[in-house]
Design a protein around this motif. Structure first.
Motif, mmCIF file in Angstrom:
data_model
loop_
_atom_site.group_PDB
_atom_site.id
_atom_site.type_symbol
_atom_site.label_atom_id
_atom_site.label_comp_id
_atom_site.label_asym_id
_atom_site.label_seq_id
_atom_site.Cartn_x
_atom_site.Cartn_y
_atom_site.Cartn_z
ATOM 1 N N LEU A 167 -0.887 7.040 3.331
ATOM 2 C CA LEU A 167 -0.976 6.065 4.933
ATOM 3 C C LEU A 167 -2.163 6.031 5.827
ATOM 4 O O LEU A 167 -2.388 5.257 6.652
ATOM 5 N N ARG A 171 -4.351 2.905 7.403
ATOM 6 C CA ARG A 171 -3.086 2.433 8.004
ATOM 7 C C ARG A 171 -3.202 1.106 6.984
ATOM 8 O O ARG A 171 -3.909 0.168 7.686
ATOM 9 N N PRO A 172 -2.863 0.950 5.741
ATOM 10 C CA PRO A 172 -2.616 -0.518 5.528
ATOM 11 C C PRO A 172 -1.759 -1.442 6.000
ATOM 12 O O PRO A 172 -0.799 -1.303 6.279
ATOM 13 N N ARG A 173 -2.276 -2.669 4.625
ATOM 14 C CA ARG A 173 -1.730 -3.728 5.393
ATOM 15 C C ARG A 173 -0.275 -3.441 3.572
ATOM 16 O O ARG A 173 1.337 -4.761 4.141
ATOM 17 N N LEU A 205 10.543 7.309 8.503
ATOM 18 C CA LEU A 205 9.051 6.578 8.309
ATOM 19 C C LEU A 205 8.161 5.062 7.654
ATOM 20 O O LEU A 205 7.899 4.399 8.095
ATOM 21 N N GLU A 262 9.377 2.261 9.812
ATOM 22 C CA GLU A 262 8.735 2.613 11.286
ATOM 23 C C GLU A 262 7.594 1.377 10.229
ATOM 24 O O GLU A 262 7.274 0.752 11.048
ATOM 25 N N LEU A 263 7.338 1.646 9.017
ATOM 26 C CA LEU A 263 6.104 0.939 8.522
ATOM 27 C C LEU A 263 6.088 -0.613 8.306
ATOM 28 O O LEU A 263 5.727 -1.393 8.657
ATOM 29 N N ALA A 301 5.914 -2.338 11.644
ATOM 30 C CA ALA A 301 4.713 -2.406 12.275
ATOM 31 C C ALA A 301 4.302 -3.505 11.360
ATOM 32 O O ALA A 301 3.631 -4.130 11.379
ATOM 33 N N GLY A 302 5.234 -4.159 10.282
ATOM 34 C CA GLY A 302 4.669 -5.505 9.628
ATOM 35 C C GLY A 302 4.368 -4.969 7.799
ATOM 36 O O GLY A 302 3.247 -6.082 7.416
ATOM 37 N N VAL A 303 4.302 -3.927 7.689
ATOM 38 C CA VAL A 303 3.192 -3.484 6.469
ATOM 39 C C VAL A 303 4.220 -4.478 5.722
ATOM 40 O O VAL A 303 5.316 -4.154 5.695
#
Lengths: 309, 256
Positions: free
Chosen positions: A146, A149-151, A173, A176-177, A180-182
């Protein structure tokens, strides 16, 4: 974000070539968890390696953020985070040093201090990685994935070897990712993990996609839930012969004594009534009974055992 | 406590190659410096060789330069082989075995970043080696030609690139056990008869050896530190080897 189309992978074997993957296709979307689920040796890790571009597909197409990931440039690598199954962490450095080093490879890395707090790495940050427990390495591996801050994030067996507390931290986590749109792609052989985390499940067995869809879709394929009950005594031939003929009674051979019986074909209360009437006729009192919705486990068992039976 | 922000970065954001090389160099240097076995290979072995040559007075002639003057440049060359070829080769071989390289392959570092980062680390170790070996040699009466110091430094940088390239090339193409055997074997063979320590003229029919990177490094350093001169042929040979091995490593390196 990730798209695999008819991916094959074979390796040389003693006689000809051995096919690890025999045509795997699936898509993974942003803001979703895609779980590759399957027994050990099904081809999950190979699929992941090919999707990450560490391994090359023998045929078929792979697109990660729009490009072929095999030998991709640093630009693509900066947008994809990877956690390998065996960690791949260097043994001789401390966790903190590794994370700060990795952060220097990115222009806009995550806040390492906050990342360490979040995954509770601080307590062992000064210890060499070789001295960490499996669960600690697992959390560090997740942090390493992480840092940039990967897509897209690939997690190979993220919950393996975790104690309940670590597991909760990691699962939160992942949620949460997702928020965040991951785009998260993970493998697991644990059905409950897939059921809990995944928006999209890809069932892989023997190098093929057996089924794919949301947990709801997969478990809704058969709306008749099985009814089970436990009896302390064995059933006689006569008792079994008298069982309502429109239903089927099977002994769950996977359980130990006392025997658990499974009734298939329950459609409504009338069917249940037929079973309880049968109990009354033969003076049978179950020690336990249950009517549960179909779980991913049931689907998994059906799919992985159907042609072996 | 800072809040953790994991919002994905929408654009590619790899650091520049220069910052990655510096970061990897710092990181690799620290690992090497805290690795006892590797320090042993890098400093103690060349030191033993230096002492052995000094005590036996192997190169002593009536008129020419003294043994220590001939031996020290060669020992410095040998120490480049130690930290570049053997040290980084073995370390990289095991990194590959334990999946560390596979992990690194998924980061923005890239093979060029890895190679150059390791070259930086080898040069940092080299500074330590030059100080230690040079100091011991001075105590033994070494009098280097000061006019050749700059040239010597140039050859050491080129040698570090070439032999780190060779170490990584081996580590990235064969199994770790084979890497261990091969890099040690090469160190011994090149060190003994590859023109590193013993000047090539001492061998009969040694035309081929002059074209090896080991002889080019040894000859370049000897010319610089004994006569204060620049060995153009050795420079060209070493540069070509450096290019071939770096390109070969980047082209054929397997991350797992």
């Amino acid at each position: 974000m990730l798209s695999l189309t008819n991916v094959h992978r074979d390796v040389p074997a003693r006689a000809g070539r051995f096919q690890i993957l025999k045509g795997v296709s699936f898509d993974a979307k942003a803001g979703e968890v895609t779980a590759l689920l399957g027994p050990n040796g099904a081809g999950k890790t190979t699929t992941l390696s090919i999707a990450q571009g560490i391994d090359k597909a023998s045929s078929g197409s792979v697109k990660l953020l729009g490009v072929d990931p095999f030998r991709a440039n640093a630009g693509l690598r900066s947008q994809v985070g990877v956690m390998l199954q065996e960690g791949g962490l260097p043994m001789a450095v401390t966790g903190e040093r590794l994370l700060f080093h990795l952060a220097r490879l990115y222009q806009a890395p995550a806040n390492i201090s906050a990342l360490m707090d979040r995954l509770q790495i601080r307590e062992f940050k000064d210890r060499q990685i070789r001295r960490l427990s499996g669960g600690q390495r697992q959390r560090l591996g997740m942090a390493a994935a992480l840092v940039g801050r990967p897509r897209v994030v690939f997690l190979d067996e993220p919950s393996a070897g975790l104690d309940p507390v670590s597991r909760l931290i990691v699962f939160e986590l992942i949620e949460e990712l997702k928020a965040a749109g991951v785009c998260i792609i993970l493998t697991t052989h644990l059905l409950e993990d897939a059921q809990r985390l995944a928006d999209h499940v890809v069932l892989i067995r023997e190098g093929r996609v057996e089924a794919a869809g949301s947990v709801e879709e997969l478990t809704a394929t058969d709306l008749r839930p099985p009814f089970t009950f436990r009896l302390s005594r064995a059933l006689t031939e006569q008792q079994r012969a008298d069982f309502p003929s429109h239903l089927t009674l099977v002994e769950d051979t996977s359980s130990s004594q006392p025997a658990v019986w499974r009734v298939n074909g329950i459609h409504g209360p009338a069917d249940l009534h037929a079973v309880t009437a049968w109990w009354l006729r033969h003076d049978l009192m179950p020690s336990d009974m249950g009517l549960s919705g179909k779980s991913l486990e049931d689907v998994f068992w059906e799919l992985t055992t159907h042609d072996k039976a | 406590m800072t809040k953790l922000d994991l919002t994905p970065v929408e654009e590619p954001h790899s650091s520049t190659l220069l910052s990655k090389v510096i970061a990897q160099g710092r990181y690799e240097t620290r690992i090497t410096m805290t690795n006892g076995e590797q320090l042993l290979v890098s400093i103690i072995l060349p030191l033993l060789a230096l002492t052995g040559l000094f005590v036996t007075g192997l190169f002593d002639t009536v008129e020419g330069p003294s043994t220590i003057d001939i031996a020290t440049p060669g020992i410095l060359a040998l120490s480049v082989l130690s930290s570049g070829l053997t040290g980084q080769g073995i370390a990289t071989g095991f990194d590959r075995r334990y999946g560390v390289l596979q992990y690194l392959a998924t980061t923005p570092l890239g093979p060029i970043g890895l190679l150059l980062g390791k070259v930086v680390a080898v040069l940092m170790v080299q500074v330590t080696q030059v100080i230690v070996l040079g100091a011991v040699a001075l105590l033994m009466g070494w009098s280097p030609n000061l006019a050749g110091l700059g040239t010597a430094a140039l050859f050491i940088v080129l040698g570090a690139l070439t032999f780190t390239g060779l170490g990584l090339f081996i580590a990235g193409t064969v199994r770790p056990e084979a890497t261990l055997a091969l890099t040690n074997l090469l160190w011994v063979i090149l060190g003994a008869i590859g023109g590193v320590v013993f000047p090539v003229a001492d061998f009969a029919g040694s035309v081929v050896i002059d074209y090896l990177p080991s002889a080019a490094l040894g000859n370049g350093l000897r010319s610089a530190l004994i006569d204060g001169s620049f060995d153009g042929a050795a420079f060209v040979i070493l540069t070509l080897w450096g290019i071939i091995l770096s390109v070969g490593t980047i082209r054929w390196f397997k991350w797992r």
